[in-house]
Design an enzyme around this catalytic site. Sequence first.
Site, mmCIF file in Angstrom:
data_model
loop_
_atom_site.group_PDB
_atom_site.id
_atom_site.type_symbol
_atom_site.label_atom_id
_atom_site.label_comp_id
_atom_site.label_asym_id
_atom_site.label_seq_id
_atom_site.Cartn_x
_atom_site.Cartn_y
_atom_site.Cartn_z
ATOM 1 N N ASP A 348 0.821 -1.204 0.000
ATOM 2 C CA ASP A 348 0.000 0.000 0.000
ATOM 3 C C ASP A 348 0.859 1.259 0.000
ATOM 4 O O ASP A 348 0.492 2.267 -0.613
ATOM 5 C CB ASP A 348 -0.972 -0.001 1.186
ATOM 6 C CG ASP A 348 -0.313 -0.286 2.527
ATOM 7 O OD1 ASP A 348 0.914 -0.507 2.565
ATOM 8 O OD2 ASP A 348 -1.029 -0.298 3.545
ATOM 9 N N HIS A 352 0.977 4.046 -2.756
ATOM 10 C CA HIS A 352 0.740 5.403 -2.255
ATOM 11 C C HIS A 352 1.717 6.385 -2.883
ATOM 12 O O HIS A 352 1.315 7.451 -3.385
ATOM 13 C CB HIS A 352 0.890 5.401 -0.732
ATOM 14 C CG HIS A 352 0.867 6.751 -0.089
ATOM 15 N ND1 HIS A 352 -0.209 7.212 0.646
ATOM 16 C CD2 HIS A 352 1.792 7.753 -0.044
ATOM 17 C CE1 HIS A 352 0.059 8.426 1.097
ATOM 18 N NE2 HIS A 352 1.274 8.773 0.693
ATOM 19 N N GLU A 353 3.019 6.046 -2.871
ATOM 20 C CA GLU A 353 4.012 6.959 -3.430
ATOM 21 C C GLU A 353 3.832 7.115 -4.937
ATOM 22 O O GLU A 353 3.965 8.212 -5.486
ATOM 23 C CB GLU A 353 5.418 6.473 -3.100
ATOM 24 C CG GLU A 353 5.726 6.376 -1.617
ATOM 25 C CD GLU A 353 5.489 7.684 -0.878
ATOM 26 O OE1 GLU A 353 5.608 8.758 -1.491
ATOM 27 O OE2 GLU A 353 5.157 7.643 0.320
ATOM 28 N N HIS A 356 1.178 9.600 -5.722
ATOM 29 C CA HIS A 356 1.575 11.011 -5.664
ATOM 30 C C HIS A 356 2.005 11.496 -7.048
ATOM 31 O O HIS A 356 1.699 12.615 -7.454
ATOM 32 C CB HIS A 356 2.722 11.198 -4.673
ATOM 33 C CG HIS A 356 2.283 11.329 -3.252
ATOM 34 N ND1 HIS A 356 1.294 12.200 -2.858
ATOM 35 C CD2 HIS A 356 2.713 10.706 -2.117
ATOM 36 C CE1 HIS A 356 1.133 12.109 -1.536
ATOM 37 N NE2 HIS A 356 1.970 11.210 -1.073
ATOM 38 N N GLU A 376 -2.692 13.664 -0.064
ATOM 39 C CA GLU A 376 -2.332 12.504 0.745
ATOM 40 C C GLU A 376 -3.457 11.476 0.784
ATOM 41 O O GLU A 376 -3.219 10.262 0.728
ATOM 42 C CB GLU A 376 -1.974 12.946 2.166
ATOM 43 C CG GLU A 376 -0.609 13.559 2.297
ATOM 44 C CD GLU A 376 0.511 12.570 2.007
ATOM 45 O OE1 GLU A 376 0.295 11.352 2.205
ATOM 46 O OE2 GLU A 376 1.585 13.010 1.587
ATOM 47 N N ASP A 394 -0.581 -9.594 0.302
ATOM 48 C CA ASP A 394 -0.745 -9.000 1.624
ATOM 49 C C ASP A 394 -2.222 -9.065 1.991
ATOM 50 O O ASP A 394 -3.090 -8.756 1.162
ATOM 51 C CB ASP A 394 -0.264 -7.537 1.611
ATOM 52 C CG ASP A 394 -0.075 -6.991 3.012
ATOM 53 O OD1 ASP A 394 -0.054 -7.791 3.961
ATOM 54 O OD2 ASP A 394 0.054 -5.761 3.163
ATOM 55 N N ASP A 397 -6.585 -4.898 4.193
ATOM 56 C CA ASP A 397 -7.162 -4.244 5.363
ATOM 57 C C ASP A 397 -7.277 -2.752 5.049
ATOM 58 O O ASP A 397 -6.994 -2.310 3.946
ATOM 59 C CB ASP A 397 -6.315 -4.486 6.614
ATOM 60 C CG ASP A 397 -4.855 -4.097 6.437
ATOM 61 O OD1 ASP A 397 -4.583 -3.047 5.818
ATOM 62 O OD2 ASP A 397 -3.973 -4.837 6.904
ATOM 63 N N GLU A 402 1.110 -1.149 7.649
ATOM 64 C CA GLU A 402 1.202 -2.067 8.788
ATOM 65 C C GLU A 402 2.402 -3.007 8.679
ATOM 66 O O GLU A 402 2.931 -3.466 9.697
ATOM 67 C CB GLU A 402 -0.092 -2.876 8.941
ATOM 68 C CG GLU A 402 -0.398 -3.858 7.822
ATOM 69 C CD GLU A 402 -1.054 -3.220 6.605
ATOM 70 O OE1 GLU A 402 -1.438 -3.949 5.693
ATOM 71 O OE2 GLU A 402 -1.168 -1.978 6.580
ATOM 72 N N HIS A 452 -0.987 15.265 6.363
ATOM 73 C CA HIS A 452 -1.071 13.857 6.741
ATOM 74 C C HIS A 452 -2.119 13.615 7.816
ATOM 75 O O HIS A 452 -2.476 12.460 8.085
ATOM 76 C CB HIS A 452 0.289 13.351 7.234
ATOM 77 C CG HIS A 452 1.309 13.199 6.155
ATOM 78 N ND1 HIS A 452 2.236 14.175 5.865
ATOM 79 C CD2 HIS A 452 1.535 12.192 5.277
ATOM 80 C CE1 HIS A 452 3.000 13.777 4.881
ATOM 81 N NE2 HIS A 452 2.603 12.582 4.493
#
Length: 712
Positions: A348, A352-353, A356, A376, A394, A397, A402, A452
């Site tokens: 994740d 996420h990066e 961006h 964000e 993974d 969730d 995590e 954030h």
Amino acid sequence: MRRLILISSQVLFMLICGIVDDVNCRTAFARSFEDERAITAALDHLETHKGDYGMESPSNEMEVKRVDTDAIGMRHVRFDQYYAGVRVFGGEMIVHSDRSGRAENTTGKYYKNIGVEVDPRVTPEEALDAAVKYLSDKCNFRQSTDAELVIFPWEGTYYLCWRLGVKCLNSGDYWDSFVDALDGEVVHVINRLMTDDVIGTGYGVMGDYRNHIDAFYNGIDYELRDRTRRIDNDPHGHDGEMLATSHILTHYTESIYEVGTVATDANNVWDQTDVQSPAVDAHFYLGLVYDWMLSEFDRNSYDDNGSSIIVSVNAQDVADNAFWFWEEERMVFCRWSAGRRSLAGCPDVVAHEFAHGVTVATSDLIYEKEPGALHESFSDMMGTAFEWAHPEYDTPDWLCGENGYTSGTGAFRSLSDPHIYGHPDYYGDSDPYWHDTRGCGYGSSSDAYGVHTNSGVGNKWFYLVSEGGYHHGVSVTGIGIENAALLAYWSNAYYWTSAMNYYQAALATISAALALEPAGATWHITAEDAWKAVGVLSDYDQDGLADAADNCPQISNSDQADIDNDEIGDACDNCLNTYNPCQRNYDEDSYGDLCDNCTDYDDDGYGDPNFPNNTCPEDNCPGIYNPDQADSDGDGVGDACVFVCGDANFDGTVSLGDANYLINYIFKDGPPPMPHLLAGDADCGGSINVGDPVYIINYVYRNGPEPCANCP
């Protein structure tokens, strides 16, 4: 691959598996006297040992290709092998001479017992046609090189072949093609770029075995360079659409500010876990993220132009973080501290990066305040949706990052319950975790005014759109995470603009839903209900204006009058004619501190000295009712105000509650320490700052030094 074995008086060889650069082996070159002497000595050496090599006549079978002189003066005479006047591809020997010109040893490969017909039956033009047809699934033919007739040893058999280079328009590749000159069949092709797209294996951050790592052989080492997602280079079935010159390229770096060096391995087994596992996972997951974005959103790389994806891992100057560098268009994953793992092991976070980069290339949301929070939040949405799309890697969730913790259920954000990690799930100051975006108080500008933190509002919206639920009195019917991700992507790519706040983004998202939703679906209703549930489109005062767009959300004021232009409507401005967007009112007397002539928190008729606008007498014990202002020792501090240093909430002890009180004061515009600011100055630094709650926490939990004893 090269294996080197030196030859003296014994029959030893170097087997060279690769590509000879010089097509015309008989190119003339100027030779010095020393070169000629070295050549003569080399031929004499071959003649002397021809029986060991299996040669019949070195002078007839070996043609000088070149003479190299190294840094210490030794000469190396390189010969090409010929059979019946035809060059033998890969048949090459080097005689090494010392500085005096004496031949010392030999390396190379000599092919024996060739015995093939050397008169071609296929023309070079026919050979080219066969090669182009053979490569049609890899190469959009542009042009070819001149054909050379060679003996081509391949898998134990000698072939008379036309060797020609086939250049590709679409990929830039240059295929060295060997076509049987007797029957026209393609025997073998090699990429003249000295590359090979190969599959490596290794271990990721979590110890998971990766049996498919898209790597690249550069002729010496294997690199984490993935070219297999190019539009016309699909050896591994990825169906990518990257540009012909693009790749996913992973580096090791010491600093977040440096790209570093390309990750390499000698045998393509990436099992050095301390160093290589972050590179393995970053490289592996980015390939999957690229595939997912392409299949789900028809987006070709972060910029939709098929550009390269560059990532660096193991940066040592920052710990436990990851970045997208906008100006360099690359990702960085940092080192990890005790109890943590590299965030490259979090699918994740990798997505996420990458997201961006998508935002920069689409809406380009300004990275501060509410647009930054949306920035964000969108990345969290994409990261979570990617994790749910790949449960095999993974367990899906609603947590972010995590895998970055070695034990427990640690993470750094939750989309289903943002409050768990101190983030708001409702818009505005009514949520205790909402980060001030107006510049009110110490720390307001930290984290670009809470990008954030306030992302929690968008995150909760995405969760409700995906799963549905009941929140703040609003019921939402979910549409599933895959549809929610499509809606979020569509909104960001085609409807959001750089300076959008939550309210504007919410309206744009509803518009996107109306345009995108399938016939009979009600995505726009789900989107609207979810925005209401998180307070962005709620209308508490029923004046027809959503709270996020209302300059006085608790009092009906449809005219939105604001005489001092502080974005606080006149109907609820506690300092009507003075610009005071923070609305501080320490003594809660309905007059803002900026225009209250007596800020008197304890209502004893004396003003708090922390507020310089007071025209009333100064209170020697603010916060405690003491109208007599008794001061028996004459130190300027009222007798009622003897306090314990660090006891910010004035309950008689120094505890975690005092640290929380100070954090609320510093970051949330809460009340100042009582009965005096000095009560909060735990480290006696002369001012209240974030060091004071840290000092208290250290004292309470880690047996740190006591708060200073210099309080009045």
